[in-house]
Design a protein around this motif. Structure first.
Motif, PDB file in Angstrom:
ATOM      1  N   LYS A 457       1.367  -1.136  -0.293  1.00  0.00           N
ATOM      2  CA  LYS A 457      -0.059  -0.153   0.534  1.00  0.00           C
ATOM      3  C   LYS A 457       0.989   1.367  -0.191  1.00  0.00           C
ATOM      4  CE  LYS A 457      -3.995   1.798   3.021  1.00  0.00           C
ATOM      5  NZ  LYS A 457      -4.256   2.047   3.496  1.00  0.00           N
ATOM      6  N   MET A 458       1.525   1.125   0.991  1.00  0.00           N
ATOM      7  CA  MET A 458       3.133   2.353   0.680  1.00  0.00           C
ATOM      8  C   MET A 458       3.471   2.688  -0.682  1.00  0.00           C
ATOM      9  SD  MET A 458       5.891   3.544   3.017  1.00  0.00           S
ATOM     10  CE  MET A 458       6.885   2.522   2.028  1.00  0.00           C
ATOM     11  N   LEU A 459       3.776   0.983  -0.971  1.00  0.00           N
ATOM     12  CA  LEU A 459       4.817   1.220  -2.426  1.00  0.00           C
ATOM     13  C   LEU A 459       3.375   2.259  -3.385  1.00  0.00           C
ATOM     14  CD1 LEU A 459       6.069  -1.733  -2.674  1.00  0.00           C
ATOM     15  CD2 LEU A 459       7.581   0.365  -2.099  1.00  0.00           C
ATOM     16  N   HIS A 460       2.605   1.494  -3.330  1.00  0.00           N
ATOM     17  CA  HIS A 460       1.151   2.699  -4.233  1.00  0.00           C
ATOM     18  C   HIS A 460       1.169   3.750  -4.315  1.00  0.00           C
ATOM     19  CE1 HIS A 460      -0.940  -0.820  -6.170  1.00  0.00           C
ATOM     20  NE2 HIS A 460      -1.026  -1.648  -5.949  1.00  0.00           N
ATOM     21  N   ASP A 461       1.349   4.866  -3.068  1.00  0.00           N
ATOM     22  CA  ASP A 461       0.974   5.798  -2.322  1.00  0.00           C
ATOM     23  C   ASP A 461       2.540   6.290  -2.888  1.00  0.00           C
ATOM     24  OD1 ASP A 461      -1.341   5.406  -1.318  1.00  0.00           O
ATOM     25  OD2 ASP A 461      -0.344   5.144  -0.096  1.00  0.00           O
ATOM     26  N   TYR A 462       3.471   5.390  -2.947  1.00  0.00           N
ATOM     27  CA  TYR A 462       4.735   6.519  -3.532  1.00  0.00           C
ATOM     28  C   TYR A 462       4.504   6.072  -4.754  1.00  0.00           C
ATOM     29  CZ  TYR A 462       9.419   7.238  -4.628  1.00  0.00           C
ATOM     30  OH  TYR A 462      10.712   7.487  -5.284  1.00  0.00           O
ATOM     31  N   LEU A 463       4.579   5.260  -5.242  1.00  0.00           N
ATOM     32  CA  LEU A 463       5.198   5.192  -6.698  1.00  0.00           C
ATOM     33  C   LEU A 463       3.229   6.116  -7.756  1.00  0.00           C
ATOM     34  CD1 LEU A 463       5.402   1.678  -7.518  1.00  0.00           C
ATOM     35  CD2 LEU A 463       7.179   3.485  -8.253  1.00  0.00           C
ATOM     36  N   GLN A 464       2.041   6.498  -6.992  1.00  0.00           N
ATOM     37  CA  GLN A 464       1.847   7.116  -7.935  1.00  0.00           C
ATOM     38  C   GLN A 464       1.786   8.850  -7.975  1.00  0.00           C
ATOM     39  OE1 GLN A 464      -2.777   6.593  -5.876  1.00  0.00           O
ATOM     40  NE2 GLN A 464      -2.617   4.300  -6.632  1.00  0.00           N
ATOM     41  N   MET A 465       2.766   9.369  -6.117  1.00  0.00           N
ATOM     42  CA  MET A 465       2.759  10.137  -6.514  1.00  0.00           C
ATOM     43  C   MET A 465       3.663  10.816  -7.342  1.00  0.00           C
ATOM     44  SD  MET A 465       4.816  11.796  -2.711  1.00  0.00           S
ATOM     45  CE  MET A 465       5.934  11.050  -2.844  1.00  0.00           C
ATOM     46  N   GLU A 466       5.216   9.659  -7.276  1.00  0.00           N
ATOM     47  CA  GLU A 466       5.995  10.004  -8.690  1.00  0.00           C
ATOM     48  C   GLU A 466       5.406   9.672  -9.890  1.00  0.00           C
ATOM     49  OE1 GLU A 466       8.599  11.395  -8.474  1.00  0.00           O
ATOM     50  OE2 GLU A 466       8.911  10.617  -5.823  1.00  0.00           O
ATOM     51  N   GLN A 467       4.604   9.293 -10.377  1.00  0.00           N
ATOM     52  CA  GLN A 467       3.169   9.871 -11.258  1.00  0.00           C
ATOM     53  C   GLN A 467       3.059  11.089 -11.545  1.00  0.00           C
ATOM     54  OE1 GLN A 467       0.692   6.743 -11.919  1.00  0.00           O
ATOM     55  NE2 GLN A 467       2.356   5.351 -12.765  1.00  0.00           N
ATOM     56  N   MET A 468       3.372  11.615 -10.911  1.00  0.00           N
ATOM     57  CA  MET A 468       2.690  13.489 -11.142  1.00  0.00           C
ATOM     58  C   MET A 468       4.076  13.998 -11.942  1.00  0.00           C
ATOM     59  SD  MET A 468       0.854  14.320  -7.589  1.00  0.00           S
ATOM     60  CE  MET A 468      -0.518  13.447  -7.249  1.00  0.00           C
ATOM     61  N   ARG A 469       5.033  13.247 -10.973  1.00  0.00           N
ATOM     62  CA  ARG A 469       6.742  14.107 -12.406  1.00  0.00           C
ATOM     63  C   ARG A 469       6.824  13.540 -13.559  1.00  0.00           C
ATOM     64  NH1 ARG A 469      10.635  13.675  -7.075  1.00  0.00           N
ATOM     65  NH2 ARG A 469      11.954  15.046  -8.947  1.00  0.00           N
ATOM     66  N   PHE A 470       6.992  11.611 -13.130  1.00  0.00           N
ATOM     67  CA  PHE A 470       7.681  11.509 -14.390  1.00  0.00           C
ATOM     68  C   PHE A 470       6.396  10.277 -15.093  1.00  0.00           C
ATOM     69  CE2 PHE A 470      10.467  11.799 -10.998  1.00  0.00           C
ATOM     70  CZ  PHE A 470      11.924  12.650 -11.535  1.00  0.00           C
ATOM     71  N   SER A 471       7.070  10.439 -16.805  1.00  0.00           N
ATOM     72  CA  SER A 471       5.774   9.605 -17.006  1.00  0.00           C
ATOM     73  C   SER A 471       6.319   8.201 -16.794  1.00  0.00           C
ATOM     74  CB  SER A 471       6.023  10.052 -18.275  1.00  0.00           C
ATOM     75  OG  SER A 471       4.701   9.605 -19.297  1.00  0.00           O
ATOM     76  N   PHE A 472       5.720   7.630 -16.155  1.00  0.00           N
ATOM     77  CA  PHE A 472       6.169   5.839 -16.210  1.00  0.00           C
ATOM     78  C   PHE A 472       4.939   4.673 -15.936  1.00  0.00           C
ATOM     79  CE2 PHE A 472       6.974   7.277 -12.207  1.00  0.00           C
ATOM     80  CZ  PHE A 472       6.527   6.185 -10.994  1.00  0.00           C
ATOM     81  N   GLN A 473       4.863   3.579 -15.880  1.00  0.00           N
ATOM     82  CA  GLN A 473       4.033   3.361 -15.304  1.00  0.00           C
ATOM     83  C   GLN A 473       4.813   1.962 -14.766  1.00  0.00           C
ATOM     84  OE1 GLN A 473       0.571   2.738 -16.918  1.00  0.00           O
ATOM     85  NE2 GLN A 473       1.580   5.120 -18.332  1.00  0.00           N
ATOM     86  N   TYR A 474       3.860   1.066 -13.560  1.00  0.00           N
ATOM     87  CA  TYR A 474       4.238   0.705 -12.497  1.00  0.00           C
ATOM     88  C   TYR A 474       3.190  -0.588 -12.907  1.00  0.00           C
ATOM     89  CZ  TYR A 474       1.062   2.280  -9.245  1.00  0.00           C
ATOM     90  OH  TYR A 474      -0.573   2.271  -8.044  1.00  0.00           O
ATOM     91  N   GLU A 475       3.735  -1.714 -12.234  1.00  0.00           N
ATOM     92  CA  GLU A 475       2.815  -2.837 -11.732  1.00  0.00           C
ATOM     93  C   GLU A 475       3.717  -3.431 -10.362  1.00  0.00           C
ATOM     94  OE1 GLU A 475       1.224  -6.684 -13.800  1.00  0.00           O
ATOM     95  OE2 GLU A 475       3.008  -6.000 -14.311  1.00  0.00           O
ATOM     96  N   ILE A 476       2.299  -3.935  -9.555  1.00  0.00           N
ATOM     97  CA  ILE A 476       3.187  -4.305  -8.108  1.00  0.00           C
ATOM     98  C   ILE A 476       1.949  -5.890  -8.502  1.00  0.00           C
ATOM     99  CG2 ILE A 476       2.945  -4.693  -5.880  1.00  0.00           C
ATOM    100  CD1 ILE A 476       3.345  -1.700  -5.812  1.00  0.00           C
ATOM    101  N   ASP A 477       3.063  -6.977  -8.244  1.00  0.00           N
ATOM    102  CA  ASP A 477       2.099  -8.594  -8.407  1.00  0.00           C
ATOM    103  C   ASP A 477       2.669  -9.218  -6.872  1.00  0.00           C
ATOM    104  OD1 ASP A 477       0.962 -10.682  -8.946  1.00  0.00           O
ATOM    105  OD2 ASP A 477       2.128 -10.986  -9.992  1.00  0.00           O
ATOM    106  N   SER A 478       1.013  -9.402  -6.165  1.00  0.00           N
ATOM    107  CA  SER A 478       2.139 -10.091  -5.188  1.00  0.00           C
ATOM    108  C   SER A 478       1.164 -11.608  -5.231  1.00  0.00           C
ATOM    109  CB  SER A 478       0.682  -9.596  -4.097  1.00  0.00           C
ATOM    110  OG  SER A 478       1.400 -10.373  -2.564  1.00  0.00           O
ATOM    111  N   HIS A 479       1.737 -12.536  -4.901  1.00  0.00           N
ATOM    112  CA  HIS A 479       0.991 -14.197  -6.067  1.00  0.00           C
ATOM    113  C   HIS A 479       0.335 -14.810  -4.670  1.00  0.00           C
ATOM    114  CE1 HIS A 479       4.769 -15.048  -8.415  1.00  0.00           C
ATOM    115  NE2 HIS A 479       4.196 -13.841  -8.848  1.00  0.00           N
ATOM    116  N   ASP A 480      -0.320 -15.283  -4.982  1.00  0.00           N
ATOM    117  CA  ASP A 480      -1.923 -16.174  -4.313  1.00  0.00           C
ATOM    118  C   ASP A 480      -1.138 -17.122  -3.245  1.00  0.00           C
ATOM    119  OD1 ASP A 480      -3.110 -14.737  -5.778  1.00  0.00           O
ATOM    120  OD2 ASP A 480      -3.701 -16.127  -6.829  1.00  0.00           O
TER     121      ASP A 480
END
Length: 588
Positions: A457-480
């Motif tokens: 959850k904290m990584l989502h907040d951080y990456l969404q915040m950084e997306q406002m500055r830089f143009s990139f895509q991210y993906e977080i995958d936690s296996h079942d």
């Protein structure tokens, strides 16, 4: 000689009486302050002197100062009688011709009075206090050498008088080289009997019976070949065995003593026992004792020779020698009875219970000391390890404290950049995201671990915040195959590596950047992979950026006190991007 001694004692007593009168006269002439003290002091001195005079007396008995006493009449009556033993009804007197010196010595042997007479040939015996009127109440008996009867049990028949004192004359006896024993009984008063022994250098050879080797049974090891601990019969040697030749036995620590047994005598203590030893080329003779004992099981006296006298292999000889008192000593070696024996070295080592217990005690004491030392050393090591662990924990906390400001400085720089571009709405959104992340970071400072769900959850907040500055895509995958909600990992373990992927990997690309984060299970381990398609760097060199350096140091410190669940970090980077592999071993 005894008469001369008695004369000296009489003179000494006269002088003490004069001293007493002088002290009493002196005490009454003293000042009144000292009058209560001096009579008591004078009486005490006089009593002590008279007691000492009595101890100097030849024969034990009360001292009579009056001329009417039977002692005074017998000794001073001109017939030269010498006082002997006394009881409440009569007193024995003797008379003999004295040699030049050392006429006699008086001692006590059991309940008898013993007279050593140095070469006296003839004695006369009398009993003052026994008269014709009371003679029927007394009987007496005289023997020679404890075997020949000189006077059978009879009542006194002959009476004489001296200075008006009538006494019973008991007879004249040849005593040279003999031992005369006089016994007087009063009818109905056995305890009041009088026994006198007169020994004129009668020193017969001892009639030895046997030698017994006594050992104790407190031994732990007894091999069946142990020939020097046989049955009791093999420990008993009668006189026929040493008369045929030398006795032999093997030495053993179990041997306690030798017991020499002889036939009963009228005077056992005149037989002194010596031990002649020839050991390792050295010969000596030692005195053992003359303390003969008697047991309940046999009337024969025996004497113990402690094993410390013969505890080495060698040739030995027991010497039993009859001896007179020191001043009457004469050569009596012709009467010596020797018992030769040989002690042979044992072929088998025996250990007594005492020795084994002593060794066990030493071993236990040594073991206890070693254990105490080891315990103390172990405690010191544990204390040192705890101190080192605490130091590492403090260092880890310090590293985490350094990571949080580093993240905040970077975030504030991003906000400043948006404001400078006049992107006010983006800056406000960035600021709200930053506030939420900052609150989470501050909350996580209170705990060392967080769940995987909270970390994602904290990584989502951080990456969404950084997306406002830089143009990139991210993906977080936690296996079942991972329970993200209940599985915890170190707080903010992944954020510095994700931040490094954004700052040094994606930011220079302007567009087309991608970041992929996956968490999966690999056996008992958790495997975390962080990829970016940035420009990369030379991973052979030291990590660039302060965040990666702090993260690496944090993992090293974490592993120092979590040795069972270490964290492994691998970083590979190239022109196609960077891959960070984090393995949490034995985490599941």
């Amino acid at each position: 000689m005894l008469l001369q001694k008695a004369t000296r004692i009489t003179a000494f007593r006269t002088s003490t009486r004069s001293l007493g009168k002088l002290l009493r006269l002196f005490s009454f002439n003293c000042q009144s302050l000292w009058r209560p003290v001096f009579p008591f002091l004078a009486f005490s001195i006089l009593t002590c002197v008279q007691v000492y005079a009595q101890r100097m007396d030849t024969i034990s008995g009360p001292y009579y100062t009056t001329k009417d006493s039977l002692q005074y009449k017998m000794e001073a009556g001109g017939e030269k009688w010498i006082r002997g033993s006394r009881n409440e009804d009569f007193q024995v007197f003797l008379k003999y011709k004295r040699p030049a010196e050392h006429a006699g010595q008086v001692s006590y042997y059991g309940d008898a009075t013993l007279y050593w007479l140095n070469g006296v040939g003839e004695i006369e015996l009398a009993a003052a206090g026994i008269t014709q009127q009371n003679a029927d109440s007394f009987i007496y008996h005289v023997t020679a050498n404890d075997s020949a009867e000189l006077v059978s049990w009879t009542r006194p028949q002959e009476f004489r008088s001296v200075k008006g004192l009538t006494f019973a004359y008991l007879g004249k006896f040849q005593v040279g080289g003999k031992l005369i024993k006089l016994e007087i009984y009063k009818a109905g008063n056995y305890r009041g009997r009088s026994v006198s022994i007169f020994n004129s250098l009668y020193l017969p050879a001892a009639q030895l019976r046997s030698v017994v080797i006594n050992h104790n049974n407190q031994y732990l090891f007894r091999p069946y070949k142990q020939h020097h601990i046989p049955s009791n019969k093999q420990f008993h040697f009668d006189r026929t065995k040493w008369e045929k030749g030398k006795l032999q036995f093997n030495w053993s620590d179990s041997i306690n003593h030798l017991a020499v047994e002889m036939e009963p005598t009228i005077q056992d203590d005149m037989y002194n026992v010596y031990l002649k030893r020839s050991v390792a080329g050295r010969t000596d003779t030692v005195y053992v004792s003359n303390a003969w004992e008697k047991s309940y099981y046999s009337p024969r006296p025996f004497l113990r020779i402690n094993s410390s006298f013969f505890n080495h292999p060698g040739q030995y000889e027991i010497l039993v020698i009859p001896e007179a008192p020191e001043q009457f000593k004469r050569n009596t070696t012709a009467q010596t009875i020797p018992i030769p024996f040989e002690v042979i070295a044992s072929e088998t080592t025996m250990f007594s219970l005492q020795q084994v217990m002593m060794v066990l005690g030493i071993v236990l004491l040594g073991g206890s000391l070693l254990f105490a030392y080891y315990l103390k050393l172990h405690r010191n090591r544990l204390t040192h390890a705890a101190q080192q662990q605490e130091i590492a924990r403090l260092q880890l906390t310090s590293v985490r404290a350094q990571l949080n400001p580093h993240f905040m400085y970077n975030a504030l720089a991003g906000i400043q950049n948006l404001i400078n571009k006049n992107e006010i709405s983006s800056a406000n959104l960035y600021l709200s995201q930053f506030a939420r992340i900052t609150r989470n970071v501050l909350d996580e400072q209170k705990t060392e671990f967080v769940s995987i769900t909270e970390e994602i959850k904290m990584l989502h907040d951080y990456l969404q915040m950084e997306q406002m500055r830089f143009s990139f895509q991210y993906e977080i995958d936690s296996h079942d195959n991972i329970d993200s909600t209940n599985t915890e990992i170190p707080a903010m373990l992944l954020q510095p590596f994700v931040e490094n992927a954004v700052k040094h990997g994606i930011a220079p690309m302007r567009q087309g950047g991608r970041i992929g984060i996956s968490l999966g299970k690999a056996g008992q381990n958790i495997l975390v992979l962080i990829r970016d398609n940035g420009t990369g760097f030379n991973s052979a060199h030291q990590f660039v950026g302060k965040g990666l350096k702090l993260s690496k140091k944090r993992i090293e410190l974490f592993n120092s006190f979590h040795k069972e669940t270490p964290i492994c970090l691998e970083v590979s980077s190239g022109v196609k991007g960077t891959l960070v592999s984090i393995t949490l071993k034995n985490w599941l």
